[in-house]
Design a protein around this motif. Structure first.
Motif, mmCIF file in Angstrom:
data_model
loop_
_atom_site.group_PDB
_atom_site.id
_atom_site.type_symbol
_atom_site.label_atom_id
_atom_site.label_comp_id
_atom_site.label_asym_id
_atom_site.label_seq_id
_atom_site.Cartn_x
_atom_site.Cartn_y
_atom_site.Cartn_z
ATOM 1 N N ALA A 1 48.805 38.458 -21.407
ATOM 2 C CA ALA A 1 47.875 39.054 -20.289
ATOM 3 C C ALA A 1 48.120 40.496 -19.758
ATOM 4 O O ALA A 1 47.184 41.000 -19.710
ATOM 5 C CB ALA A 1 47.888 37.959 -18.938
ATOM 6 N N PHE A 2 49.446 40.886 -19.679
ATOM 7 C CA PHE A 2 49.775 42.227 -19.464
ATOM 8 C C PHE A 2 49.052 43.041 -20.570
ATOM 9 O O PHE A 2 48.547 44.432 -20.006
ATOM 10 C CB PHE A 2 51.120 42.330 -19.389
ATOM 11 N N ASP A 3 49.050 42.583 -21.742
ATOM 12 C CA ASP A 3 48.447 43.582 -22.808
ATOM 13 C C ASP A 3 47.001 44.008 -22.388
ATOM 14 O O ASP A 3 46.626 45.209 -22.553
ATOM 15 C CB ASP A 3 48.606 43.106 -24.146
ATOM 16 N N LEU A 4 46.376 42.855 -22.156
ATOM 17 C CA LEU A 4 44.994 42.882 -21.909
ATOM 18 C C LEU A 4 44.601 43.972 -20.596
ATOM 19 O O LEU A 4 43.779 44.756 -20.565
ATOM 20 C CB LEU A 4 44.198 41.444 -21.730
ATOM 21 N N VAL A 5 45.336 43.553 -19.613
ATOM 22 C CA VAL A 5 44.979 44.286 -18.235
ATOM 23 C C VAL A 5 45.472 45.632 -18.382
ATOM 24 O O VAL A 5 44.955 46.709 -18.147
ATOM 25 C CB VAL A 5 46.008 43.811 -17.180
ATOM 26 N N SER A 6 46.574 46.104 -19.207
ATOM 27 C CA SER A 6 46.871 47.508 -19.479
ATOM 28 C C SER A 6 46.156 48.319 -20.205
ATOM 29 O O SER A 6 46.009 49.268 -20.153
ATOM 30 C CB SER A 6 48.360 47.441 -19.897
ATOM 31 N N SER A 7 45.131 47.492 -21.182
ATOM 32 C CA SER A 7 44.271 48.228 -22.103
ATOM 33 C C SER A 7 43.106 48.543 -21.516
ATOM 34 O O SER A 7 42.065 49.130 -22.043
ATOM 35 C CB SER A 7 44.065 47.355 -23.332
ATOM 36 N N ARG A 8 42.813 47.989 -20.239
ATOM 37 C CA ARG A 8 41.493 48.253 -19.687
ATOM 38 C C ARG A 8 41.800 49.347 -18.803
ATOM 39 O O ARG A 8 40.832 49.886 -17.772
ATOM 40 C CB ARG A 8 41.134 47.046 -18.685
ATOM 41 N N GLN A 9 42.967 50.042 -18.495
ATOM 42 C CA GLN A 9 43.259 51.120 -17.627
ATOM 43 C C GLN A 9 42.655 52.356 -18.003
ATOM 44 O O GLN A 9 42.396 52.530 -19.221
ATOM 45 C CB GLN A 9 44.756 51.340 -17.397
ATOM 46 N N LYS A 10 42.315 53.229 -17.298
ATOM 47 C CA LYS A 10 41.966 54.602 -17.664
ATOM 48 C C LYS A 10 42.715 55.338 -18.684
ATOM 49 O O LYS A 10 42.339 56.217 -19.526
ATOM 50 C CB LYS A 10 41.544 55.295 -16.458
ATOM 51 N N ASN A 11 44.003 55.207 -18.318
ATOM 52 C CA ASN A 11 45.183 55.977 -19.232
ATOM 53 C C ASN A 11 45.614 55.044 -20.268
ATOM 54 O O ASN A 11 46.982 55.143 -20.293
ATOM 55 C CB ASN A 11 46.146 56.525 -17.986
ATOM 56 N N ALA A 12 44.891 54.061 -20.652
ATOM 57 C CA ALA A 12 45.461 53.137 -21.712
ATOM 58 C C ALA A 12 45.927 53.964 -22.867
ATOM 59 O O ALA A 12 45.280 55.000 -23.273
ATOM 60 C CB ALA A 12 44.266 52.294 -21.941
ATOM 61 N N TYR A 13 46.879 53.562 -23.533
ATOM 62 C CA TYR A 13 47.533 54.227 -24.825
ATOM 63 C C TYR A 13 47.100 53.801 -26.119
ATOM 64 O O TYR A 13 47.216 54.203 -27.114
ATOM 65 C CB TYR A 13 49.132 54.209 -24.704
ATOM 66 N N THR A 14 46.353 52.471 -26.179
ATOM 67 C CA THR A 14 45.720 51.855 -27.154
ATOM 68 C C THR A 14 44.561 51.009 -27.072
ATOM 69 O O THR A 14 44.323 50.830 -25.908
ATOM 70 C CB THR A 14 46.921 51.268 -27.959
ATOM 71 N N ASP A 15 43.748 50.790 -28.159
ATOM 72 C CA ASP A 15 42.416 49.737 -27.798
ATOM 73 C C ASP A 15 43.174 48.454 -27.723
ATOM 74 O O ASP A 15 44.293 48.034 -28.502
ATOM 75 C CB ASP A 15 41.625 50.139 -28.789
ATOM 76 N N TYR A 16 42.390 47.467 -27.198
ATOM 77 C CA TYR A 16 43.045 46.246 -27.164
ATOM 78 C C TYR A 16 43.167 45.369 -28.449
ATOM 79 O O TYR A 16 43.845 44.651 -28.678
ATOM 80 C CB TYR A 16 41.985 45.378 -26.291
ATOM 81 N N SER A 17 42.083 45.580 -29.330
ATOM 82 C CA SER A 17 42.174 44.989 -30.599
ATOM 83 C C SER A 17 43.527 45.462 -31.359
ATOM 84 O O SER A 17 43.918 44.616 -32.126
ATOM 85 C CB SER A 17 40.798 45.093 -31.600
ATOM 86 N N ASP A 18 43.896 46.834 -31.549
ATOM 87 C CA ASP A 18 44.906 47.163 -32.028
ATOM 88 C C ASP A 18 46.248 46.608 -31.426
ATOM 89 O O ASP A 18 47.227 46.354 -31.997
ATOM 90 C CB ASP A 18 45.176 48.747 -32.064
ATOM 91 N N SER A 19 46.068 46.329 -30.009
ATOM 92 C CA SER A 19 47.435 45.516 -29.173
ATOM 93 C C SER A 19 47.596 44.047 -29.736
ATOM 94 O O SER A 19 48.636 43.799 -29.996
ATOM 95 C CB SER A 19 47.056 45.854 -27.815
ATOM 96 N N VAL A 20 46.349 43.504 -29.824
ATOM 97 C CA VAL A 20 46.450 42.197 -30.535
ATOM 98 C C VAL A 20 47.133 42.159 -31.804
ATOM 99 O O VAL A 20 47.943 41.313 -32.262
ATOM 100 C CB VAL A 20 45.264 41.314 -30.371
ATOM 101 N N ALA A 21 46.443 43.049 -32.562
ATOM 102 C CA ALA A 21 47.101 43.286 -33.959
ATOM 103 C C ALA A 21 48.507 43.386 -34.078
ATOM 104 O O ALA A 21 49.290 42.769 -34.913
ATOM 105 C CB ALA A 21 46.114 44.290 -34.628
ATOM 106 N N ARG A 22 48.907 44.365 -33.262
ATOM 107 C CA ARG A 22 50.369 44.528 -33.266
ATOM 108 C C ARG A 22 51.350 43.355 -32.796
ATOM 109 O O ARG A 22 52.446 43.094 -33.123
ATOM 110 C CB ARG A 22 50.710 45.626 -32.343
ATOM 111 N N ARG A 23 50.902 42.686 -31.583
ATOM 112 C CA ARG A 23 51.494 41.538 -31.045
ATOM 113 C C ARG A 23 51.495 40.206 -31.971
ATOM 114 O O ARG A 23 52.561 39.782 -32.072
ATOM 115 C CB ARG A 23 51.060 41.417 -29.565
ATOM 116 N N MET A 24 50.496 40.076 -32.455
ATOM 117 C CA MET A 24 50.114 38.795 -33.034
ATOM 118 C C MET A 24 50.211 38.934 -34.732
ATOM 119 O O MET A 24 50.239 37.762 -35.258
ATOM 120 C CB MET A 24 48.867 38.052 -32.887
ATOM 121 N N GLY A 25 49.889 40.041 -35.085
ATOM 122 C CA GLY A 25 49.842 40.322 -36.575
ATOM 123 C C GLY A 25 48.319 39.838 -36.889
ATOM 124 O O GLY A 25 48.104 39.688 -38.116
ATOM 125 N N PHE A 26 47.353 39.734 -36.190
ATOM 126 C CA PHE A 26 46.092 39.567 -36.453
ATOM 127 C C PHE A 26 45.115 40.826 -36.521
ATOM 128 O O PHE A 26 45.086 41.595 -35.630
ATOM 129 C CB PHE A 26 45.458 38.778 -35.185
#
Length: 581
Positions: free
Chosen positions: A397-422
């Motif tokens: 959930a922290f990955d999702l919330v942090s990706s919605r901020q204005k100063n996010a460092y990455t897109d959420y789909s890329d964050s899921v790919a790095r975290r889960m390998g999807f």
């Protein structure tokens, strides 16, 4: 005789006397052994006689036999001088009435009871994590079909209309827009390349193989899929960072075009791999005796043997949970592809869908059962509580919330790919290829239905994102992780080592902000170049001699914190860093 020596005569007499003495001793030993054997034989005869007598009495008068046995045993025990008078009946009564007190070892039995309660809680907590993770994967997967085309259209519109407004900025496009265009171009190119792969020929080629060969092929495909997922996101991240890296830096890469061709080749090969996997599953569904499907499902239970009896830490279990989420979601998409292909072959007859329904439920049920058993025994053998799954859910959930901020460092789909390998791109390419080949669109009404279906997907994506964002905020608040969202990353000038004030920053800032190769925060000034968070080893190599004391203190603190690594830093590579013994 005359002439005989008297000394020799005396020696002969002494030898004769000695031989007679030895013979007498041997006769005495033989007599003693005969007496002992006779005594032993008499005792054995007595014991045998009493045994037969007791058995005979038990056959005729059971009560009298017990009384005689009691007196005889008491006599035997007393004759051997036992300190307490014992009997057979007393021994039996002691065994039947012997008691013990569990409260004398209360801690051990309480721990055993808690382990049982933990195993009972595992299915519920694990499925809550699985459902949340599957919806996260669904959100990233729907993003490719719904919002990514719109973002690519907006980026191209900005690029083509830029001369009309003038170049106000150094960048033609924002980094996120460049990444969106690259994703869209890769998706379109791989889709047209997939038209040269004949699905029907692949199906008949695989169907002609033997069952055991297909079983081996399916196992090899699973291993290859994990390897492709592990290396594929690195290829995509390298492309994104090479295309958006600031131009002021010294060139240390081979160029954007080689990285782009590598990414296209990876997505195409991974899509073919998933197609072969889906075709093998389709052959298993269409086999007459369902033997291949049974073997493929039994392969899931082999996974229990390879995972349960190994040592796991919380971080390793988190990585395994993410891998299970990705595997389950991928299986759902593969089952969807199998159903689409079968429904096309039967002219979209709804009755055939009920024929496939039991097999689909069987595959899903076996996957769920294997995950529950595997996680239940892993937590039992490694003394991990069931509350750890709520921590895993809060990290996602922290990955999702942090990706919605204005100063996010990455897109959420890329964050899921790095975290889960999807990685959603190869799966999306295959699904588009199967859908376009299975469904023929002809006429205005068909195109209107396609447009309505697209708007329905957008509505589903938006609704799913809103629900997930609300749940994620709730999980982050329950885990008390709100302060980690607002910690600014430590930044320093390029080529300069961090000073003491930067080295002495809070540990939570370095541990809780997950670094990525596509980290591009939005700064008000363009001349400030963002940097990745320097690791402790880099600080050790670049820090002057005056800061050696601080570094040694920090290194000792990092050693103490290494065992308590934050879950926010755990990705698909953690299982390689923390080797499972």
């Amino acid at each position: 005789m005359v002439g005989e020596d008297p000394e020799l005569r005396l020696e002969v007499q002494d030898e004769v006397i000695l031989d007679e003495f030895v013979l007498e001793e041997q006769r005495e030993q033989v007599d003693k052994s005969k007496e002992s054997c006779s005594v032993l034989g008499t005792e054995l005869q007595t014991v045998l006689f009493y045994s037969l007598f007791v058995l005979y009495m038990y056959y005729l008068w059971p009560q009298l036999a017990f009384k005689f046995l009691d007196k005889y045993c008491s006599f035997c025990f007393v004759s051997f001088s036992f300190p307490v008078e014992l009997s057979l009946l007393r021994f039996l009564s002691a065994e039947l009435t012997r008691g013990y007190f569990l409260e004398h070892n209360e801690a051990k039995y309480t721990e055993r009871r808690e382990r049982v309660y933990t195993c009972m809680r595992i299915p519920r907590e694990l499925e809550k994590l699985m459902v949340f993770g599957i919806f996260l994967c669904l959100d990233a997967f729907l993003y490719v079909f719904t919002l990514l085309p719109l973002r690519v259209f907006l980026a191209l519109f900005r690029l083509f209309t830029l001369p009309c407004y003038g170049l106000r900025d150094r960048r033609l496009l924002q980094p996120a827009q460049v990444c969106d265009i690259l994703k869209g171009v890769i998706l379109v190119i791989c889709y047209f390349m997939m038209h040269y792969v004949d699905y029907s020929m692949m199906y008949h080629l695989i169907r002609g193989q033997s069952v055991i060969k297909l079983y081996i092929i399916y196992n090899m495909l699973e291993v290859a899929d994990r390897l492709f997922s592990s290396f594929g996101q690195d290829i995509l991240d390298a492309l994104y960072w090479t295309a958006t890296e600031p131009k002021e830096r010294k060139r240390a890469h081979i160029g954007v075009i080689p990285h782009f061709f590598m990414a296209v080749l990876y997505v195409f090969l991974h899509a073919i791999l998933i197609m072969v996997q889906a075709t093998t599953l389709n052959v298993a569904f269409n086999s007459h005796n369902k033997s291949l499907l049974t073997i493929m499902m039994s392969n899931n239970f082999v996974e229990i043997k390879g995972s349960v009896f190994k040592k796991f830490e919380k971080n390793n279990l988190f990585q395994m949970s993410n891998s299970d989420i990705k595997e389950r979601f991928t299986n759902y998409v593969l089952l969807l592809i199998v159903c689409l292909r079968n429904m096309e072959q039967f002219s979209w007859n709804p009755d055939h869908l009920w024929v496939l329904f039991p097999d689909v439920c069987m595959v899903i049920a076996s996957e769920t059962a294997v995950d529950i058993v595997k996680h239940a025994f892993i937590t039992k053998f490694n003394d991990i509580t069931a509350d750890v799954y709520s921590e895993y859910r809060a990290s996602l959930a922290f990955d999702l919330v942090s990706s919605r901020q204005k100063n996010a460092y990455t897109d959420y789909s890329d964050s899921v790919a790095r975290r889960m390998g999807f990685i959603p791109l190869p799966l999306a390419v295959l699904l588009i290829r199967v859908v376009t080949s299975s469904i023929k669109v002809q006429g205005i009404l068909s195109y209107a239905c396609v447009i309505l279906f697209y708007f329905g997907l957008i509505s589903l994506k938006v609704l799913n994102s809103i629900v997930l964002l609300g749940k994620s905020c709730q999980y982050v608040k329950e885990a008390k992780m709100e302060d980690k969202l607002f910690n600014p990353p430590p930044a320093s000038a390029p080529g300069k080592p961090p000073n003491k004030s930067q080295n002495k920053c809070k540990p939570s800032q370095e541990e809780n902000l997950s670094a990525s190769v596509t980290s591009q925060p939005i700064h008000p000034k363009e001349n400030v170049i963002p940097l990745l968070v320097a690791s402790s080893s880099d600080q050790f190599l670049t820090t002057p001699d005056g800061d050696e004391k601080d570094i040694t203190q920090e290194s000792s603190e990092l050693k103490h914190r290494s065992s308590k690594k934050d879950l926010l830093e755990v990705d698909r590579f953690t299982i390689c860093g923390n080797r499972i013994d």
